[in-house]
Design a protein around this motif. Structure first.
Motif, short mmCIF file in Angstrom:
data_model
loop_
_atom_site.label_atom_id
_atom_site.label_comp_id
_atom_site.label_asym_id
_atom_site.label_seq_id
_atom_site.Cartn_x
_atom_site.Cartn_y
_atom_site.Cartn_z
N VAL A 86 0.86 -1.18 0.00
CA VAL A 86 0.00 0.00 0.00
C VAL A 86 0.90 1.23 0.00
N LEU A 87 0.70 2.08 -0.98
CA LEU A 87 1.51 3.29 -1.08
C LEU A 87 0.83 4.43 -0.34
N ASP A 88 1.59 5.05 0.58
CA ASP A 88 1.11 6.29 1.20
C ASP A 88 1.71 7.41 0.36
N ASP A 89 0.93 7.93 -0.57
CA ASP A 89 1.52 8.86 -1.56
C ASP A 89 1.90 10.20 -0.93
N GLU A 90 1.36 10.50 0.26
CA GLU A 90 1.77 11.74 0.94
C GLU A 90 3.18 11.57 1.52
N LYS A 91 3.49 10.37 1.99
CA LYS A 91 4.83 10.14 2.56
C LYS A 91 5.88 9.95 1.47
N CYS A 92 5.47 9.45 0.30
CA CYS A 92 6.43 9.14 -0.78
C CYS A 92 7.12 10.43 -1.22
N THR A 93 8.48 10.39 -1.20
CA THR A 93 9.24 11.58 -1.59
C THR A 93 9.66 11.51 -3.06
N GLY A 94 9.36 10.41 -3.71
CA GLY A 94 9.73 10.30 -5.12
C GLY A 94 11.21 10.03 -5.33
N CYS A 95 11.86 9.40 -4.34
CA CYS A 95 13.32 9.17 -4.44
C CYS A 95 13.65 8.04 -5.42
N GLY A 96 12.74 7.07 -5.57
CA GLY A 96 12.96 6.00 -6.54
C GLY A 96 13.79 4.84 -6.04
N ILE A 97 14.16 4.85 -4.75
CA ILE A 97 14.98 3.76 -4.21
C ILE A 97 14.25 2.42 -4.29
N CYS A 98 12.92 2.46 -4.21
CA CYS A 98 12.13 1.22 -4.26
C CYS A 98 12.22 0.52 -5.61
N ILE A 99 12.50 1.27 -6.68
CA ILE A 99 12.39 0.69 -8.03
C ILE A 99 13.26 -0.57 -8.20
N PRO A 100 14.57 -0.49 -7.96
CA PRO A 100 15.37 -1.71 -8.16
C PRO A 100 15.24 -2.72 -7.03
N SER A 101 14.56 -2.36 -5.95
CA SER A 101 14.40 -3.33 -4.85
C SER A 101 13.36 -4.38 -5.19
N CYS A 102 12.50 -4.09 -6.15
CA CYS A 102 11.36 -4.97 -6.43
C CYS A 102 11.80 -6.15 -7.29
N PRO A 103 11.71 -7.39 -6.76
CA PRO A 103 12.12 -8.55 -7.55
C PRO A 103 11.26 -8.72 -8.81
N GLY A 104 10.05 -8.18 -8.78
CA GLY A 104 9.15 -8.32 -9.92
C GLY A 104 9.27 -7.20 -10.93
N LEU A 105 10.17 -6.25 -10.67
CA LEU A 105 10.34 -5.08 -11.54
C LEU A 105 9.01 -4.39 -11.82
N ALA A 106 8.25 -4.23 -10.74
CA ALA A 106 6.88 -3.73 -10.91
C ALA A 106 6.71 -2.31 -10.35
N ILE A 107 7.82 -1.66 -9.99
CA ILE A 107 7.69 -0.30 -9.45
C ILE A 107 8.31 0.71 -10.42
N PHE A 108 7.58 1.80 -10.62
CA PHE A 108 8.00 2.86 -11.53
C PHE A 108 7.91 4.18 -10.77
N LEU A 109 8.51 5.22 -11.35
CA LEU A 109 8.38 6.55 -10.77
C LEU A 109 7.84 7.45 -11.87
N VAL A 110 6.88 8.29 -11.52
CA VAL A 110 6.34 9.22 -12.51
C VAL A 110 6.43 10.64 -11.97
N GLU A 111 7.13 11.49 -12.72
CA GLU A 111 7.13 12.92 -12.42
C GLU A 111 6.34 13.57 -13.54
N LYS A 112 5.06 13.77 -13.26
CA LYS A 112 4.15 14.21 -14.33
C LYS A 112 4.58 15.56 -14.91
N ASN A 113 4.82 16.52 -14.03
CA ASN A 113 5.13 17.88 -14.50
C ASN A 113 6.64 18.12 -14.56
N TYR A 114 7.32 17.29 -15.32
CA TYR A 114 8.78 17.47 -15.46
C TYR A 114 9.05 18.78 -16.18
N THR A 115 8.35 19.01 -17.28
CA THR A 115 8.30 20.35 -17.89
C THR A 115 6.81 20.62 -18.12
#
Lengths: 367, 172
Positions: free
Chosen positions: B71-100
């Motif tokens: 369960v993601l607490d999106d208010e606590k998530c800082t968007g650091c992306g450390i979780c991405i390679p930790s996932c054995p299923g390669l199922a985590i992504f990071l989205v920065e919608k307003n990059y530009t």
């Protein structure tokens, strides 16, 4: 006759884990494996394992293999490679062949951790060169570093089929289709998602009809199945492929248990005929234990837990550790095993194991 | 019920957004406006929990029962992306919608060789594997800490930020 305390047949994840535990408790171990390299399937498992930290989640199989081997070497286990065990006599003698010579080893405890073999699938064209088990393709690409084809089709979508398909992509092959006869994909969604986003299409409710080719596989024809598993006319799909991988399940390698006269149970959820065992994984024959896929098809994570469990049980029985120490350790291992046997994928295996053990429910805490 | 999230994936092998959007690992649309945030696309109760331990902000919760869904607490998530390679299923992504104003940045775990280089133009695929847009590689993170799972940052047109989840090299 050479003597040892614990003879472990099979140096895969279960056998190695068992060896490490017995060595840690000060026991003498002899590991036998018919292959020229130890590790079983671990060294071709280049993907990260699931589970929790205690199950080494996030670590790749190959790295776990190296770690276990190092521990076995440090513990000074005797490792006999290229040694095919052909019989167990008088409950305590392990007979094996090494380079054409016969030997016999006397052991106080025998652990059979022989693993499993891939199920075959017969269909028109299945004897053509270019048809192989998914596990064979995985050995070729990850151990031998040989890509056996360029264009693949995978039959079966369990975790083995999905993981090997992904590793074929990583090795530079194309996977044109994954066929699944059942209406739903058998393996984990996260594996399927990786393949989909790389452009690999899934065909659920499809099976292989026949293969065509002169010298080797040139074309695969798949066909849709109805609710009664009958072909649906007109649904054929043609794929130009040079290699066909079969991943339709595994069967426990139980010959040695049959030869010893172990009692068996027939449990399809575990892969068919499996030796009955108690909560120490001791079979109906005193002093003979089983661990890993031979006890029922699961995955390397549970095989390693079972190996440790048998290591503890043997150590206790040999007087290397006290009963109190053993029961604390066993309780923890059972908890970890039950974690792996929970959720929609694991529940069926949990229930099957209860039957296999004659009613033992594993860890009470998780019930 | 978790089953509802899995209607499309168990049959087709990929998520339809309508199945995924209400799953517990996906952030709210409001949160996406505020900066980079994790997308945990994991909706089957499988025994696995490294993402929970990886998150330094405590934003991913699984709990004692390791088959529970993350369960993601999106208010606590800082968007650091450390979780991405930790996932054995390669199922985590990071989205920065307003990059530009017009583009988004997506971080994708990518275990294929050869790796693209910073600045490369690549094809970006949706969950089904269809190349739906071009994208530009902004960063390639490779580290032994990531258990050898490289993570690509790719800049894509903003309208595709909920769809793009894969990268294919041009000419490859």
């Amino acid at each position: 006759m050479e003597k040892t305390q614990v003879a472990i047949i099979g140096a895969g994840p279960a056998g190695l884990s068992c060896a490490v535990e017995v060595l840690k408790n000060g026991g003498k171990v002899t590991l036998l494996d018919e292959n020229d390299r130890p590790g079983g399937q671990l060294f071709k498992q280049i993907h990260k394992f699931f589970g929790s930290r205690e199950h080494k989640a996030g670590v790749r199989g190959i790295d776990i293999g190296n770690l276990l081997l190092q521990q076995v070497e440090e513990g000074k286990a005797r490792v006999l490679l290229g040694s095919t065990v052909y019989g167990i006599f008088n409950r305590n003698q392990v007979a094996f062949i090494n380079r054409g010579r016969e030997y016999c080893l006397e052991a106080e405890k025998i652990v059979i951790a022989t693993g499993a073999s891939e199920n075959p699938l017969a269909f028109p064209g299945s004897t053509l060169p270019g048809v192989m088990g998914a596990g064979a393709a995985q050995t070729l690409i990850n151990i031998q570093r040989v890509l056996p084809g360029k264009r693949f089709i995978m039959i079966g979508s369990g975790n083995v089929g999905l993981i090997v398909s992904y590793q074929l992509l990583q090795a530079g092959a194309k996977v044109l289709a994954i066929l699944e006869a059942a209406p739903e994909i058998g393996g984990y969604a996260v594996h399927a998602a990786k393949l989909s986003r790389a452009g690999v299409p899934f065909f659920t409710g499809y099976t292989i009809k026949y293969l065509q080719g002169n010298e080797r596989v040139e074309e695969a024809v798949a066909v849709g199945l109805d609710a009664n598993w009958k072909y649906i006319a007109g649904t054929e799909k043609h794929f130009e492929v040079d290699t066909v991988c079969i991943s339709v399940g595994l069967s426990p390698l139980t010959e040695l248990c049959w030869m010893c006269g172990c009692e068996f149970a027939y449990i399809p959820a575990l892969g068919g005929h499996v030796p009955k065992h108690d909560q120490n994984l001791e079979t109906s024959i005193s002093g003979i234990y089983v661990a890993g896929d031979i006890t029922g098809i699961e995955e390397a994570s549970s095989a390693m837990e079972e190996g440790v469990l048998v290591g503890v049980a043997c150590s206790e029985s040999l007087g290397l550790i006290t009963g109190d120490e053993a029961s604390i350790k066993k309780k923890k291992i059972w908890n970890r095993l039950e974690q792996l046997r929970s959720g929609p994928f694991g529940k069926q295996r949990h229930e099957a194991k209860v039957v296999q053990m004659g009613g033992y429910e594993g860890s009470e805490e998780l019930q | 019920m978790s089953k509802d999230y899995n209607r499309s994936i168990v049959v087709k092998g990929y998520y339809q957004w309508t199945d995924l959007e209400n799953s517990p690992g996906v952030p709210s649309m409001e949160r996406m406006e505020q900066g980079p945030v994790a997308f945990v696309e994991c909706t089957q109760e499988i025994p696995c929990d490294p993402c929970e331990e990886a998150c330094p902000a405590g934003a991913i919760k699984i709990g004692e029962n390791i088959t529970a869904l993350p369960v993601l607490d999106d208010e606590k998530c800082t968007g650091c992306g450390i979780c991405i390679p930790s996932c054995p299923g390669l199922a985590i992504f990071l989205v920065e919608k307003n990059y530009t104003k017009t583009t988004s940045l997506i971080e994708i775990p990518h275990e294929y060789h050869p790796l693209p280089c910073t600045g490369d133009e690549v094809y970006c695929t949706d969950r089904e594997g269809k190349p739906i847009s071009s994208g530009k590689i902004i960063k390639v993170k490779t580290s032994f800490k990531n258990n050898l799972t490289p993570v690509l940052s790719v800049e894509v047109p903003q309208e595709y930020c909920l769809e793009i989840r894969g990268v294919m090299l041009k000419g490859g």
